[in-house]
Design a protein around this motif. Structure first.
Motif, PDB file in Angstrom:
ATOM      1  N   LEU A   1     -23.552 -22.354  77.171  1.00  0.00           N
ATOM      2  CA  LEU A   1     -23.282 -23.767  76.886  1.00  0.00           C
ATOM      3  C   LEU A   1     -23.251 -24.079  75.399  1.00  0.00           C
ATOM      4  CD1 LEU A   1     -25.460 -25.655  79.550  1.00  0.00           C
ATOM      5  CD2 LEU A   1     -23.015 -25.110  79.631  1.00  0.00           C
ATOM      6  N   CYS A   2     -24.196 -23.510  74.618  1.00  0.00           N
ATOM      7  CA  CYS A   2     -24.339 -23.962  73.227  1.00  0.00           C
ATOM      8  C   CYS A   2     -24.237 -22.841  72.181  1.00  0.00           C
ATOM      9  CB  CYS A   2     -25.663 -24.699  73.064  1.00  0.00           C
ATOM     10  SG  CYS A   2     -27.075 -23.579  73.036  1.00  0.00           S
TER      11      CYS A   2
ATOM     12  N   CYS B   1     -32.829 -20.857  77.080  1.00  0.00           N
ATOM     13  CA  CYS B   1     -32.182 -21.262  75.844  1.00  0.00           C
ATOM     14  C   CYS B   1     -33.028 -22.357  75.229  1.00  0.00           C
ATOM     15  CB  CYS B   1     -30.777 -21.775  76.140  1.00  0.00           C
ATOM     16  SG  CYS B   1     -30.028 -22.550  74.685  1.00  0.00           S
TER      17      CYS B   1
ATOM     18  N   CYS C   1     -30.937 -25.726  74.865  1.00  0.00           N
ATOM     19  CA  CYS C   1     -30.556 -26.466  76.088  1.00  0.00           C
ATOM     20  C   CYS C   1     -31.753 -26.906  76.920  1.00  0.00           C
ATOM     21  CB  CYS C   1     -29.658 -25.605  76.977  1.00  0.00           C
ATOM     22  SG  CYS C   1     -28.022 -25.304  76.263  1.00  0.00           S
TER      23      CYS C   1
ATOM     24  N   CYS D   1     -25.867 -18.319  74.497  1.00  0.00           N
ATOM     25  CA  CYS D   1     -25.938 -19.249  75.632  1.00  0.00           C
ATOM     26  C   CYS D   1     -24.510 -19.668  76.007  1.00  0.00           C
ATOM     27  CB  CYS D   1     -26.758 -20.463  75.237  1.00  0.00           C
ATOM     28  SG  CYS D   1     -26.666 -21.817  76.422  1.00  0.00           S
TER      29      CYS D   1
ATOM     30  N   PHE E   1     -32.742 -23.187  83.847  1.00  0.00           N
ATOM     31  CA  PHE E   1     -31.660 -23.352  82.871  1.00  0.00           C
ATOM     32  C   PHE E   1     -30.730 -24.490  83.309  1.00  0.00           C
ATOM     33  CE2 PHE E   1     -27.280 -22.512  81.479  1.00  0.00           C
ATOM     34  CZ  PHE E   1     -27.452 -22.539  80.101  1.00  0.00           C
TER      35      PHE E   1
END
Ligand SMILES: [Zn+2]
Length: 269
Positions: free
Chosen positions: A246-247, A264, A267, A244, A177
């Protein structure tokens, strides 16, 4: 299950016994993953410890002519107790007794092991192990060369103990990841830049876990302590259908080589 960071933390906790003399070993239950040989008792009595370190997930306690090799298996733990403390816990299978303190090996499921080896490097359990992930031998070139000729998915390759040791299931998912590489990607298609990112991520994830472990060292002294089983902040592992970090895309789960694998899809390419 104790992973490489937990084993590294255990090694650091017992490192204080370096240069001390092991008075004797007492085995309460020989029936571990492999039956504990009598040599573990007879050949270590009153021997001075030269060095304590590890190879992969094997804890190595070196004497002049031999090495005690301890594996924690699925549920093994070591703890340190005063010699004068006579309390025992269920599943305490072995005691390594020094002048003032002792190291106790506790293992509920008994998949752990204790061996005495003359030349540990040549023993079949050790000989075929791959490079250490935190050493310089595990670098971009090494990983890229492995990938070039491999049709395995990258996560499976990272978990091949004959190639690189100690990247367990959780750490493999988390490292990929961070590297933004999808675990199902065929190794052959990994680029130089991706190999570089994967190597750096693996080292970062393991080092973070070890530093979390550093905060648990005091637990090695308490009978109810839980040394070596770290609670990590995980980005993907065990987070199927959660957002996720991050996103905000939902984390997916696939099964690779019978192991749950998380990523993910936005990502990681
Ligand atoms: Zn994402």
């Amino acid at each position: 299950m104790p992973e490489l960071p937990e084993v590294e933390t255990t090694v650091r906790a017992i490192n204080k016994f370096k240069s001390k003399t092991l008075k004797k070993v007492v085995i309460h239950n020989r029936n571990l993953r492999w039956k504990v040989d009598n040599e573990v008792i007879s050949k270590t009595q009153n021997k001075k410890i030269k060095e304590i370190n590890r190879r992969a997930k094997y804890i190595l306690i070196h004497f002049n002519l031999s090495t005690l090799v301890i594996h924690l298996g699925m549920s093994g733990k070591l703890r340190i107790q005063n010699v004068s403390d006579n309390y025992f816990k269920k599943h305490d299978h072995a005691e390594f007794i020094f002048e003032n303190e002792k190291i106790i090996f506790n293992d509920i499921r008994r998949f752990g092991s204790i061996h005495l080896m003359d030349k540990y490097e040549e023993h079949k359990l050790i000989k075929y192990l791959g490079v250490e992930p935190l050493s310089e031998s595990f670098n971009q070139k090494y990983l890229f060369d492995l990938c070039k000729s491999s049709n395995l998915q990258i996560k499976k390759l990272l978990m091949e103990q004959t190639k690189v040791v100690g990247i367990g299931n959780i750490y493999a998912s988390e490292s990929l990841f961070l590297a933004k590489v999808r675990p199902t990607k065929i190794s052959k298609k990994i680029t130089n830049a991706e190999a570089d990112k994967i190597v750096k991520s693996v080292k970062e994830v393991l080092k973070n876990a070890i530093s979390v472990g550093g905060t648990t060292l005091k637990d090695f002294y308490s009978a109810d302590g839980n040394p070596g089983y770290f609670t990590l902040e995980l980005n993907v592992y065990g987070r199927e259908n959660q957002e996720c970090n991050l996103c905000k895309n939902l984390i997916q789960k696939v099964v690779l080589g019978q192991r749950a694998t998380f990523f993910c899809s936005k990502c990681q390419n």
